[in-house]
Structures are given as structure tokens and as C-alpha cells.
Design a protein around this motif. Structure first.
Motif, PDB file in Angstrom:
ATOM      1  N   PRO A  25       0.805  -1.223   0.000  1.00  0.00           N
ATOM      2  CA  PRO A  25       0.000   0.000   0.000  1.00  0.00           C
ATOM      3  C   PRO A  25       0.838   1.273   0.000  1.00  0.00           C
ATOM      4  O   PRO A  25       0.402   2.309  -0.514  1.00  0.00           O
ATOM      5  N   ALA A  26       2.040   1.212   0.543  1.00  0.00           N
ATOM      6  CA  ALA A  26       2.883   2.405   0.641  1.00  0.00           C
ATOM      7  C   ALA A  26       3.570   2.753  -0.678  1.00  0.00           C
ATOM      8  O   ALA A  26       3.910   3.916  -0.914  1.00  0.00           O
ATOM      9  N   THR A  27       3.788   1.772  -1.532  1.00  0.00           N
ATOM     10  CA  THR A  27       4.541   2.018  -2.774  1.00  0.00           C
ATOM     11  C   THR A  27       3.790   1.534  -4.006  1.00  0.00           C
ATOM     12  O   THR A  27       4.400   1.268  -5.042  1.00  0.00           O
ATOM     13  N   TRP A  28       2.477   1.414  -3.919  1.00  0.00           N
ATOM     14  CA  TRP A  28       1.707   0.786  -5.002  1.00  0.00           C
ATOM     15  C   TRP A  28       1.829   1.543  -6.320  1.00  0.00           C
ATOM     16  O   TRP A  28       1.866   0.932  -7.393  1.00  0.00           O
ATOM     17  N   LEU A  51      -5.643  -2.762  -5.853  1.00  0.00           N
ATOM     18  CA  LEU A  51      -6.508  -2.947  -4.682  1.00  0.00           C
ATOM     19  C   LEU A  51      -5.756  -2.598  -3.399  1.00  0.00           C
ATOM     20  O   LEU A  51      -6.317  -1.991  -2.476  1.00  0.00           O
ATOM     21  N   ALA A  52      -4.471  -2.958  -3.351  1.00  0.00           N
ATOM     22  CA  ALA A  52      -3.666  -2.627  -2.172  1.00  0.00           C
ATOM     23  C   ALA A  52      -3.520  -1.120  -2.012  1.00  0.00           C
ATOM     24  O   ALA A  52      -3.365  -0.611  -0.890  1.00  0.00           O
ATOM     25  N   GLY A  53      -3.599  -0.382  -3.129  1.00  0.00           N
ATOM     26  CA  GLY A  53      -3.511   1.066  -3.087  1.00  0.00           C
ATOM     27  C   GLY A  53      -4.810   1.738  -2.704  1.00  0.00           C
ATOM     28  O   GLY A  53      -4.882   2.972  -2.696  1.00  0.00           O
ATOM     29  N   GLY A  54      -5.829   0.941  -2.395  1.00  0.00           N
ATOM     30  CA  GLY A  54      -7.105   1.501  -1.976  1.00  0.00           C
ATOM     31  C   GLY A  54      -8.047   1.837  -3.111  1.00  0.00           C
ATOM     32  O   GLY A  54      -9.078   2.495  -2.896  1.00  0.00           O
ATOM     33  N   VAL A  55      -7.717   1.386  -4.328  1.00  0.00           N
ATOM     34  CA  VAL A  55      -8.593   1.643  -5.466  1.00  0.00           C
ATOM     35  C   VAL A  55      -9.799   0.706  -5.384  1.00  0.00           C
ATOM     36  O   VAL A  55      -9.642  -0.499  -5.145  1.00  0.00           O
ATOM     37  N   GLU A  56     -10.988   1.269  -5.581  1.00  0.00           N
ATOM     38  CA  GLU A  56     -12.225   0.483  -5.521  1.00  0.00           C
ATOM     39  C   GLU A  56     -12.207  -0.577  -6.632  1.00  0.00           C
ATOM     40  O   GLU A  56     -11.716  -0.319  -7.728  1.00  0.00           O
ATOM     41  N   PRO A  57     -12.691  -1.809  -6.345  1.00  0.00           N
ATOM     42  CA  PRO A  57     -12.547  -2.917  -7.293  1.00  0.00           C
ATOM     43  C   PRO A  57     -13.025  -2.620  -8.712  1.00  0.00           C
ATOM     44  O   PRO A  57     -12.343  -2.980  -9.680  1.00  0.00           O
ATOM     45  N   GLN A  58     -14.199  -1.967  -8.869  1.00  0.00           N
ATOM     46  CA  GLN A  58     -14.674  -1.695 -10.227  1.00  0.00           C
ATOM     47  C   GLN A  58     -13.751  -0.726 -10.957  1.00  0.00           C
ATOM     48  O   GLN A  58     -13.418  -0.917 -12.130  1.00  0.00           O
ATOM     49  N   ALA A  59     -13.305   0.325 -10.241  1.00  0.00           N
ATOM     50  CA  ALA A  59     -12.382   1.278 -10.855  1.00  0.00           C
ATOM     51  C   ALA A  59     -11.052   0.600 -11.188  1.00  0.00           C
ATOM     52  O   ALA A  59     -10.454   0.857 -12.229  1.00  0.00           O
ATOM     53  N   ALA A  60     -10.591  -0.291 -10.309  1.00  0.00           N
ATOM     54  CA  ALA A  60      -9.337  -1.005 -10.551  1.00  0.00           C
ATOM     55  C   ALA A  60      -9.443  -1.896 -11.779  1.00  0.00           C
ATOM     56  O   ALA A  60      -8.508  -1.988 -12.580  1.00  0.00           O
ATOM     57  N   ALA A  61     -10.592  -2.559 -11.928  1.00  0.00           N
ATOM     58  CA  ALA A  61     -10.788  -3.455 -13.068  1.00  0.00           C
ATOM     59  C   ALA A  61     -10.737  -2.692 -14.388  1.00  0.00           C
ATOM     60  O   ALA A  61     -10.082  -3.113 -15.345  1.00  0.00           O
ATOM     61  N   TRP A  62     -11.414  -1.555 -14.442  1.00  0.00           N
ATOM     62  CA  TRP A  62     -11.419  -0.762 -15.672  1.00  0.00           C
ATOM     63  C   TRP A  62     -10.081  -0.048 -15.876  1.00  0.00           C
ATOM     64  O   TRP A  62      -9.662   0.184 -17.004  1.00  0.00           O
TER      65      TRP A  62
END
Length: 238
Positions: free
Chosen positions: A94-97, A144-155
Motif C-alpha cells: 500500500p505504501a509504494t503501489w 486494490l492494495a492502493g485503496g482503489v475500488e474494485p470496479q475502478a481497478a478493473a477498468w
């Protein structure tokens, strides 16, 4: 040893017994087909890649390949998988994602650049090769480790992967044009700067004023800048 000198001389010039019979033909495998396909792309470019061309490199007929692969799309999937196999993924942090994402995509970029135009194999397809899926899983986990919401991460994966493929394809097209006898279409930075600053000031005031900025940076500088823009947007949505 023969007692007759003529027989002994003939024996000296005879091929070794092991060379009398032809060596057994290497069996055709998916790995060998993939190796040959990458050889074609590396030496002739992606446009030259066909089932028939790969078969010729392997010294066999196209029908032999169809016992191992389905079609050209299947071959593309194998190529992307082979290149993805060389990508090393870190444990999501999460610190270096952000740095991890840029580094991973830089590795993918560099793999594509080794084989002119091969990134086209990754465009318009959903990866099914396990090595390609491994990389996609790793990139998804980093987001996901960076706190990105799953749907946003997928796109976001689609957008980032599309940019990297397009970037690598553009670089391969530039290299191809530079090899052409009429290479005046590919201009260096100094020539571009000269042309921009010579434009009519009344029609192109901003281009003249900021010609240095418009022509600055290497391809990889711009690559990292664009990834940063995309990641900033992803972070805001996450």
C-alpha cells in the motif's frame, strides 16, 4: 582393423558410424512453436507473422502446427503469455503501489519493444494464457492494495494496458519508418524544434512560444508521465 592398406585408408575417410543414420527429428511442441513465432517477429516484424511462416522456420508444414495450436489468435495468446512470463511482480505494498504499477508496466513495455509490433497481439483480446493472467492478477492486486475500488481497478487495468500496448506499437512503427529509404517522415527533436519555431507567429503563437516544451522528453519520459496521469485519475476515483 582391416589388414589391407586400401581398406584402412577407406575406413579413415568413412563417416563415423553414429553419423550414418540421420538424427531423429525434434518433436514439435507448443514451446518450439512459440520460440519460432518470436523469432519471426524479432527478425521480420509482427506483420510477417503467419502460421505458414512459423511452419517454415520449423521446417515443417502448416498442418503440423494445427495439431498444437488452434489458429493465429491462439498463437497471439501464446506470444503474450511468453512475454508476460518474464515480468516480475512484487508483493503488493500500500505504501509504494504507484511505483509498483509503473515498474510492472515498464517491464511489459520493454518486453513488447523487443519484438516489433507484437503488442498488437494483446489488443482486442481477453488474455487466457496463465502467464498473462498471472500478470493481470498481480496488477489488480497492486491497485486494490492502493485503496482503489474494485470496479475502478478493473477498468483501470484495461486503460493502462491499452496505453502500454499502443505506446509500444507506436515505437515499433517509428523504428520501422526509420529503416525506410524515405525516412524524412521521422524527424529528430532538433528538426522539429526548428520547424515549430519557424511557423507563422500570427497563426501558431503557442506552438512557436512553447516549441521547446512540445518537443522535450524522451519516449520513456512521456511514458511515465502518461502513466502518472492515469494513476492520478484512478487514485481520485478510488
Amino acid at each position: 582393423m582391416p589388414s589391407d592398406p586400401r581398406q584402412r585408408r577407406a575406413a579413415r575417410h568413412a563417416p563415423p558410424a553414429g553419423d550414418a543414420a540421420p538424427s531423429p527429428k525434434r518433436p514439435l511442441t507448443v514451446d518450439r512453436i512459440t520460440d519460432a513465432a518470436l523469432q519471426v517477429v524479432a527478425t521480420e516484424g509482427y506483420d510477417a507473422l503467419t502460421i505458414r511462416r512459423v511452419a517454415a522456420v520449423l521446417g515443417t508444414g502448416p498442418s503440423s502446427l494445427y495439431a498444437h495450436i488452434v489458429n493465429k489468435d491462439d498463437l497471439d495468446d501464446l506470444l503474450v503469455g511468453r512475454l508476460c512470463a518474464a515480468v516480475a511482480l512484487p508483493e503488493p505494498d500500500p505504501a509504494t503501489w504507484r511505483t509498483q504499477i509503473v515498474d510492472a508496466y515498464a517491464q511489459i513495455r520493454d518486453q513488447y519493444l523487443k519484438y516489433p509490433g507484437v503488442s498488437r497481439a494483446a489488443l482486442g483480446t481477453v488474455p487466457t494464457n496463465l502467464d498473462a493472467l498471472r500478470v493481470r492478477e498481480g496488477l489488480f492486486a497492486i491497485l486494490l492494495a492502493g485503496g482503489v475500488e474494485p470496479q475502478a481497478a478493473a477498468w483501470a487495468l484495461d486503460a493502462l494496458s491499452l496505453y502500454v500496448s499502443a505506446y509500444a506499437l507506436e515505437q515499433s512503427l517509428v523504428q520501422q519508418r526509420r529503416k525506410h529509404p524515405d525516412d524524412e517522415w521521422v524527424l529528430g527533436r532538433e528538426e522539429l524544434l526548428s520547424r515549430f519555431t519557424a511557423l507563422p507567429a500570427d497563426s501558431f503563437p503557442q506552438t512557436r512560444r512553447y516549441a521547446a516544451e512540445l518537443t522535450s522528453g524522451s519516449g520513456h519520459d512521456r511514458f511515465e508521465f502518461t502513466l502518472g496521469l492515469l494513476i492520478d485519475s484512478i487514485e481520485r476515483r478510488g
